[in-house]
Design a protein around this motif. Structure first.
Motif, PDB file in Angstrom:
ATOM      1  N   THR A 277     -25.994 -35.936 -22.966  1.00  0.00           N
ATOM      2  CA  THR A 277     -27.313 -36.215 -23.537  1.00  0.00           C
ATOM      3  C   THR A 277     -27.213 -36.575 -25.017  1.00  0.00           C
ATOM      4  OG1 THR A 277     -28.070 -34.461 -22.085  1.00  0.00           O
ATOM      5  CG2 THR A 277     -29.664 -35.341 -23.624  1.00  0.00           C
ATOM      6  N   THR A 278     -26.548 -35.720 -25.774  1.00  0.00           N
ATOM      7  CA  THR A 278     -26.511 -35.934 -27.222  1.00  0.00           C
ATOM      8  C   THR A 278     -25.736 -37.211 -27.573  1.00  0.00           C
ATOM      9  OG1 THR A 278     -26.590 -33.531 -27.463  1.00  0.00           O
ATOM     10  CG2 THR A 278     -26.074 -34.801 -29.429  1.00  0.00           C
TER      11      THR A 278
ATOM     12  N   ASP B 280     -36.251 -37.757 -24.876  1.00  0.00           N
ATOM     13  CA  ASP B 280     -35.198 -36.868 -24.373  1.00  0.00           C
ATOM     14  C   ASP B 280     -35.794 -36.126 -23.184  1.00  0.00           C
ATOM     15  OD1 ASP B 280     -33.486 -34.768 -23.837  1.00  0.00           O
ATOM     16  OD2 ASP B 280     -32.985 -34.414 -25.939  1.00  0.00           O
TER      17      ASP B 280
ATOM     18  N   ALA C 192     -34.307 -34.239 -20.890  1.00  0.00           N
ATOM     19  CA  ALA C 192     -33.418 -33.224 -20.319  1.00  0.00           C
ATOM     20  C   ALA C 192     -34.193 -32.149 -19.557  1.00  0.00           C
ATOM     21  CB  ALA C 192     -32.587 -32.584 -21.422  1.00  0.00           C
ATOM     22  N   HIS C 193     -35.396 -31.837 -20.035  1.00  0.00           N
ATOM     23  CA  HIS C 193     -36.152 -30.769 -19.383  1.00  0.00           C
ATOM     24  C   HIS C 193     -37.165 -31.262 -18.363  1.00  0.00           C
ATOM     25  CE1 HIS C 193     -34.577 -27.283 -21.467  1.00  0.00           C
ATOM     26  NE2 HIS C 193     -35.319 -26.583 -20.641  1.00  0.00           N
TER      27      HIS C 193
ATOM     28  N   TYR D 203     -27.513 -31.252 -15.592  1.00  0.00           N
ATOM     29  CA  TYR D 203     -27.175 -29.881 -15.169  1.00  0.00           C
ATOM     30  C   TYR D 203     -28.371 -28.935 -15.115  1.00  0.00           C
ATOM     31  CZ  TYR D 203     -26.646 -29.669 -20.294  1.00  0.00           C
ATOM     32  OH  TYR D 203     -26.827 -29.793 -21.646  1.00  0.00           O
ATOM     33  N   LYS D 204     -29.557 -29.389 -15.540  1.00  0.00           N
ATOM     34  CA  LYS D 204     -30.736 -28.521 -15.504  1.00  0.00           C
ATOM     35  C   LYS D 204     -31.456 -28.739 -14.164  1.00  0.00           C
ATOM     36  CE  LYS D 204     -30.805 -28.271 -20.476  1.00  0.00           C
ATOM     37  NZ  LYS D 204     -31.240 -28.886 -21.719  1.00  0.00           N
TER      38      LYS D 204
END
Ligand SMILES: *Cc1c(COP(=O)(O)O)cnc(C)c1O
Length: 429
Positions: A102-103, A211, A213-214, A236-237
């Protein structure tokens, strides 16, 4: 009329009518635990384990031949799994690729768009975002010889939990080049209105990225329709593809001709990659923003995870996820809000503004209560100073587990069993 009841039978009844109940058996669940932290590390689907083991077999049997003769061939696996993810986020297949982390993907995309020498010098983000995104943005600004303290503009929160979209738009002026915002806030689970923010950014000539990711795997996305410029997310979340597994990036097709700054040979036009020319010519698709050889084992885990999500359907996943979190909020309100329990809901109550988890807050002893939950086999997580996050995953958690978590919280306070625990936390909370 109440939609929920607080009795145990009620929870069991909800499970018997759950259309996704059958998916639970398709995951490896930790024995004896109630796993409520899929927003940090999702559980392995059996499909993922199978896909990884197939890739391992190919490595054994085909060795280097796997690049062309694997099924699917490793050479184009990142694009192929990217296309599966595209389906999930409302993008076309060439706009998404499985790559990097991600980063790193934030670096790869922001560096493509951030050209402060052309007048606009600022980057807009927010103070509640995941800090890694801010570190990346500070680094991008510093790489241009500018001062991050001056050029990174942060939207502030009014209540410490959520952001107000109008406040963010209020900071979008002609000095801002790029905005990078979270889709779902990692503490409170607030969903930002990505369509509105994209529209307002574009009115002001600002490139906007999210972003996610969540949010990916937990809520629905229409990245193309919302006209987002770029997005990144990890696997991975809520995607359940394993610790540190390959991440994804989305690039809106109108930007395919822009130049990647963070370049490498796997971003080369695929037809001619192995000509090994000395001049770089990127693939005119999201794949052009890849850098290195794809991590085949990680991408295999993503393939299995995406397959199961496609089967369940993200609409149904979202519907059940909201059912689980609404039920938990109901239990906190009806059973755990008064003294001596004194828990508060720190996530938005409106379903459309809430992602895949619920943050509960307690002024005192939140760390020790979190520890007491762990001792009882409930895996949630603690975020300083006073937040316990509970993330029931639609694919493998049950309503009865949600009921049990609430019941454990009640019992921990009733018995004061947390009192003998230390308030110190481990490195990975
Ligand atoms: C988890 C998370 C990350 C993680 O970044 P990595 O580079 O994959 O370690 C980034 N951004 C947000 C919003 C996250 O929630």
């Amino acid at each position: 009329m109440e939609r929920f009841g607080s009795g145990e039978d009620f929870a069991r009844e909800l499970d018997t009518v759950d259309p996704l109940a059958g998916f639970r058996d398709r995951f490896h669940l930790p024995a004896g635990k109630i796993y409520m932290v899929g927003n940090s590390l999702g559980l392995p689907a059996k499909d993922s384990v199978e896909a990884v083991s197939r890739a391992l077999d190919e490595w054994k049997d085909l060795a280097i031949g796997g690049w062309m003769r694997g099924e699917p061939p490793w050479f184009s696996y990142a694009e192929r799994v990217g296309a599966m993810a595209a389906e999930l986020v409302g993008a076309s297949p060439e706009e998404v690729v499985a790559t990097g982390t991600t980063t790193l993907n934030i670096h790869a995309l922001v560096s493509t768009f951030y050209a402060p020498e052309q007048g606009r010098t600022k980057i807009l983000a927010d103070e509640l975002t995941f800090p890694s995104a801010l570190y990346a943005l500070q680094g991008q600004i510093a790489s241009k010889g500018l001062d991050p303290a001056e050029q990174l503009v942060l939207a502030r929160s009014r209540d410490g939990r959520t952001l107000n979209e109008e406040d963010i738009v209020g900071l979008m002026d002609e000095s801002v080049a790029v905005a990078l915002l979270p889709s779902v806030l990692y503490r409170s689970a607030q969903v930002l209105d990505m369509e509105y923010l994209s529209r307002e950014a574009h009115k002001r000539g600002i490139i906007i990225g999210f972003d996610c990711a969540h949010s990916v795997g937990a809520i629905e996305h229409s990245l193309d329709e919302w006209d987002v410029d770029f997005a990144v997310w990890c696997s991975y979340k809520h995607l359940n593809a394993g610790p540190g597994s390959t991440a994804f990036l989305y690039l809106n097709r109108r930007h395919f001709d822009r130049e990647p700054v963070i370049r490498g040979w796997f971003g080369y036009d695929k037809e001619r990659q192995f000509d090994l020319n000395l001049d770089f010519e990127h693939a005119k698709c999201a794949g052009g923003w890849q850098v290195s050889s794809p991590g085949i084992l990680g991408i295999a885990a993503c393939e299995g995870a995406l397959k199961i999500l496609a089967e369940a359907g993200i609409e149904r996943v979202r519907e059940k996820s909201l059912g689980l979190t609404s039920y938990f909020i109901y239990l906190v309100d009806s059973v755990l809000s008064e003294a001596p329990y004194s828990f508060r809901v720190g996530s938005p109550r409106e379903p459309e503004r809430r992602g895949g988890h619920v943050a509960i807050e307690r002024d005192e002893d939140a760390v020790r209560i979190g520890e007491a939950l762990k001792l009882r086999g409930v895996i949630g997580d603690f975020r300083a100073p006073n937040i316990i996050r509970i993330a029931p995953c639609a694919l493998y958690n049950t309503y009865h587990e949600v009921w049990r978590v609430a019941n454990h919280l009640k019992d921990i306070v009733d018995s004061r069993s947390f009192c003998e625990l230390s308030a110190r936390r481990g490195v990975v909370p």
